[in-house]
Write a protein that holds these residues in place. Structure first.
Motif, mmCIF file in Angstrom:
data_model
loop_
_atom_site.group_PDB
_atom_site.id
_atom_site.type_symbol
_atom_site.label_atom_id
_atom_site.label_comp_id
_atom_site.label_asym_id
_atom_site.label_seq_id
_atom_site.Cartn_x
_atom_site.Cartn_y
_atom_site.Cartn_z
ATOM 1 N N UNK A 143 -130.538 -89.414 70.504
ATOM 2 C CA UNK A 143 -129.124 -89.310 70.833
ATOM 3 C C UNK A 143 -128.333 -89.103 69.554
ATOM 4 N N UNK A 144 -127.311 -88.292 69.656
ATOM 5 C CA UNK A 144 -126.497 -88.008 68.480
ATOM 6 C C UNK A 144 -125.509 -89.146 68.219
ATOM 7 N N UNK A 145 -125.186 -89.333 66.956
ATOM 8 C CA UNK A 145 -124.137 -90.272 66.572
ATOM 9 C C UNK A 145 -122.787 -89.644 66.921
ATOM 10 N N UNK A 166 -124.925 -85.383 64.606
ATOM 11 C CA UNK A 166 -123.641 -86.074 64.706
ATOM 12 C C UNK A 166 -122.658 -85.214 65.491
ATOM 13 N N UNK A 167 -121.865 -85.890 66.341
ATOM 14 C CA UNK A 167 -120.875 -85.187 67.163
ATOM 15 C C UNK A 167 -119.483 -85.713 66.833
ATOM 16 N N UNK A 168 -118.592 -84.806 66.500
ATOM 17 C CA UNK A 168 -117.189 -85.149 66.282
ATOM 18 C C UNK A 168 -116.435 -84.818 67.570
ATOM 19 N N UNK A 169 -115.753 -85.806 68.120
ATOM 20 C CA UNK A 169 -115.142 -85.670 69.442
ATOM 21 C C UNK A 169 -113.629 -85.809 69.363
ATOM 22 N N UNK A 170 -112.932 -84.856 69.983
ATOM 23 C CA UNK A 170 -111.494 -84.965 70.225
ATOM 24 C C UNK A 170 -111.319 -85.043 71.738
ATOM 25 N N UNK A 171 -111.049 -86.237 72.249
ATOM 26 C CA UNK A 171 -110.985 -86.486 73.688
ATOM 27 C C UNK A 171 -109.561 -86.867 74.059
ATOM 28 N N UNK A 172 -108.905 -85.981 74.812
ATOM 29 C CA UNK A 172 -107.508 -86.231 75.166
ATOM 30 C C UNK A 172 -107.178 -85.476 76.448
ATOM 31 N N UNK A 173 -106.379 -86.058 77.346
ATOM 32 C CA UNK A 173 -106.005 -85.347 78.575
ATOM 33 C C UNK A 173 -105.350 -83.990 78.317
ATOM 34 N N UNK A 174 -104.666 -83.845 77.185
ATOM 35 C CA UNK A 174 -104.004 -82.578 76.864
ATOM 36 C C UNK A 174 -105.000 -81.479 76.534
ATOM 37 N N UNK A 175 -106.270 -81.844 76.348
ATOM 38 C CA UNK A 175 -107.301 -80.868 75.988
ATOM 39 C C UNK A 175 -108.258 -80.586 77.146
ATOM 40 N N UNK A 176 -107.870 -80.985 78.346
ATOM 41 C CA UNK A 176 -108.782 -80.847 79.490
ATOM 42 C C UNK A 176 -109.107 -79.388 79.795
ATOM 43 N N UNK A 177 -108.092 -78.532 79.795
ATOM 44 C CA UNK A 177 -108.293 -77.110 80.078
ATOM 45 C C UNK A 177 -108.068 -76.291 78.810
ATOM 46 N N UNK A 178 -108.887 -75.270 78.632
ATOM 47 C CA UNK A 178 -108.788 -74.478 77.406
ATOM 48 C C UNK A 178 -107.469 -73.720 77.328
ATOM 49 N N UNK A 179 -106.752 -73.944 76.238
ATOM 50 C CA UNK A 179 -105.569 -73.182 75.879
ATOM 51 C C UNK A 179 -105.663 -72.855 74.397
ATOM 52 N N UNK A 180 -105.554 -71.597 74.012
ATOM 53 C CA UNK A 180 -105.633 -71.256 72.581
ATOM 54 C C UNK A 180 -104.641 -72.040 71.724
ATOM 55 N N UNK A 220 -121.137 -86.788 75.014
ATOM 56 C CA UNK A 220 -121.441 -86.264 73.680
ATOM 57 C C UNK A 220 -122.821 -86.645 73.148
ATOM 58 N N UNK A 221 -123.306 -87.904 73.348
ATOM 59 C CA UNK A 221 -124.605 -88.255 72.772
ATOM 60 C C UNK A 221 -125.770 -87.380 73.227
ATOM 61 N N UNK A 222 -125.661 -86.768 74.426
ATOM 62 C CA UNK A 222 -126.795 -85.992 74.937
ATOM 63 C C UNK A 222 -127.059 -84.722 74.127
ATOM 64 N N UNK A 223 -126.114 -84.321 73.289
ATOM 65 C CA UNK A 223 -126.363 -83.162 72.428
ATOM 66 C C UNK A 223 -127.481 -83.437 71.435
#
Length: 329
Positions: A173-175, A61-75, A51-54
Motif C-alpha cells: 500500500x502506498x503512503x 507515495x500518494x499526494x492527495x487533494x480531497x475537497x468537495x470543490x474538486x469532485x468534477x473536473x474543471x480546468x 489512494x493507498x491502493x495505488x
C-alpha cells in the motif's frame, strides 16, 4: 536519482480508472531504471480512502487533494491545484493518461509549468539516464522519438490500453499524504452528469471491439455485430462512413475524427480500411478483418483476414462463439 517519477491519477465514479494503473505501472518501470521512487497526485472528492491502493501498481507515495470543490473536473480548479502539487514534488518527470481529460490537463500544465509535453505516447525508454518517448504521427504512418533538453522536466501522456499493468501486489500500500491546496473560484460549474446506464462496454477502455463499416448496408444490420459483441463482452464501434450514413452515433466512431482505441482484439466488419480509420485502431494488439473485397486496405494491417460476405460469415462465427462459451461455462 533522488527525484521521483510523478503519476497523475484519474478518479471517476468513486474509483480509479484502469488507465491510472497502466500509467502507474509504466512509472514504476521507469523509476526502477532511474533508481527513483514513484509518487502519485490524486485530486478529487472522496479520494483519500482509495489512494493507498495505488501501491499495488508500484506507487510509493500518494499526494492527495480531497475537497468537495474538486469532485468534477474543471480546468479552472484542477489544473492550478495539480500544478502547485507538482512543484512541491519537484519530480524528474510527469506521466499522465492521454484520455480526454488527460490531454486537456497535459496541455494546460505544459503552458503553466513551461515544460515540454509529448502527447499520446505508446512507448517510453530510458537511455543513458535520459527519458525518450515515442508517439505516432501523420495518422500513424510514422513513429517519432522525442527527448528533452538537460534540466527539463518531461511531461508525457500515455495512450490508454497500450502500457501493460504490473501484476497487482495485494500486500503493498502506498503512503498517503494529504496536501492543503488553494482552490481557485471557478467562473463555470458542473451542474450535472449524464452517465451511460445502458450497461454497454465503452470504446475507450474496451479490451475487445467489434466495428462495422459501409459494408453493413443499413442500421438494422448492426444487430449482427451487437449480438457478437455481447457474447464477447465487447464494445461496438463504427467507421466514419457508417456514422455519416446515420447508422451509428458519433460516440461509436473509431478513427482520426473519432476515438483512438487500443483493444487487445479489434474485429473490423465490412470496413475497407481507409487511412483515417487505421489511425484510430492501428495499434490494436490483434486485428481481424472481415471483408468480401480481397484487395481492401484493411487486410494489409490485419493479423487475420476473412475474405467473405459478412452476412454469411458473422452469423456462423457468432454461433461458434456461442457454442464455445456454452462448453466452457
Amino acid at each position: 536519482m533522488s527525484k521521483c517519477v510523478c503519476v497523475l491519477a484519474e478518479f471517476r465514479a468513486e474509483n480509479f480508472r484502469r488507465v491510472t494503473f497502466e500509467v502507474a505501472s509504466e512509472g514504476r518501470r521507469i523509476a526502477d531504471v532511474l533508481g527513483a521512487e514513484v509518487c502519485a497526485i490524486v485530486v478529487g472528492h472522496g479520494v483519500a480512502e482509495k489512494a493507498p491502493e495505488l501501491g499495488r501498481y508500484g506507487v510509493d507515495k500518494v499526494y492527495v487533494a480531497d475537497d468537495p470543490a474538486l469532485e468534477n473536473y474543471l480546468p479552472e480548479t484542477h489544473v492550478p491545484v495539480i500544478a502547485d502539487m507538482i512543484k512541491k514534488c519537484d519530480p524528474a518527470l510527469v506521466l499522465l493518461s492521454a484520455s480526454v481529460d488527460g490531454k486537456d490537463i497535459g496541455a494546460r500544465l505544459s503552458a503553466r509549468l513551461e515544460e515540454g509535453l509529448v502527447q499520446d505516447c505508446t512507448e517510453i525508454v530510458v537511455e543513458n539516464g535520459k527519458v525518450k518517448a515515442r508517439k505516432p504521427i501523420y495518422a500513424g504512418k510514422c513513429l517519432a522519438w522525442n527527448e528533452w533538453a538537460d534540466g527539463a522536466m518531461p511531461l508525457i501522456s500515455c495512450r490508454p490500453n497500450v502500457m501493460s499493468c504490473l501484476p497487482p501486489s495485494e500486500e503493498k500500500k502506498a503512503v498517503v499524504e494529504k496536501v492543503d491546496v488553494s482552490i481557485p473560484i471557478p467562473r463555470s460549474s458542473v451542474t450535472g452528469l449524464e452517465l451511460d446506464t445502458s450497461g454497454r462496454v465503452g470504446l475507450s477502455g474496451a479490451e475487445i471491439i467489434v466495428s462495422g463499416g459501409r459494408g453493413m448496408k443499413e442500421a438494422q444490420n448492426f444487430a449482427l455485430i451487437e449480438e457478437l459483441a455481447k457474447l464477447l463482452g465487447a464494445a461496438v464501434g463504427a467507421s466514419r462512413a457508417a456514422v455519416d450514413s446515420g447508422w451509428r452515433p458519433h460516440a461509436d466512431q473509431v478513427g482520426q475524427t473519432g476515438k483512438v482505441v487500443n483493444p487487445n482484439l479489434y474485429i473490423a466488419v465490412g470496413i475497407s480500411g481507409a487511412i483515417q480509420h487505421l489511425a484510430g485502431m492501428g495499434s490494436s494488439k490483434f486485428i481481424v478483418a472481415v471483408n468480401k473485397d480481397a484487395d481492401a486496405p484493411i487486410f494489409s494491417k490485419a493479423d487475420y483476414g476473412i475474405v467473405e460476405d459478412l452476412f454469411n460469415f458473422i452469423p456462423v462465427f457468432t454461433e461458434e462463439v456461442r457454442k464455445l462459451k456454452s462448453t466452457c461455462s
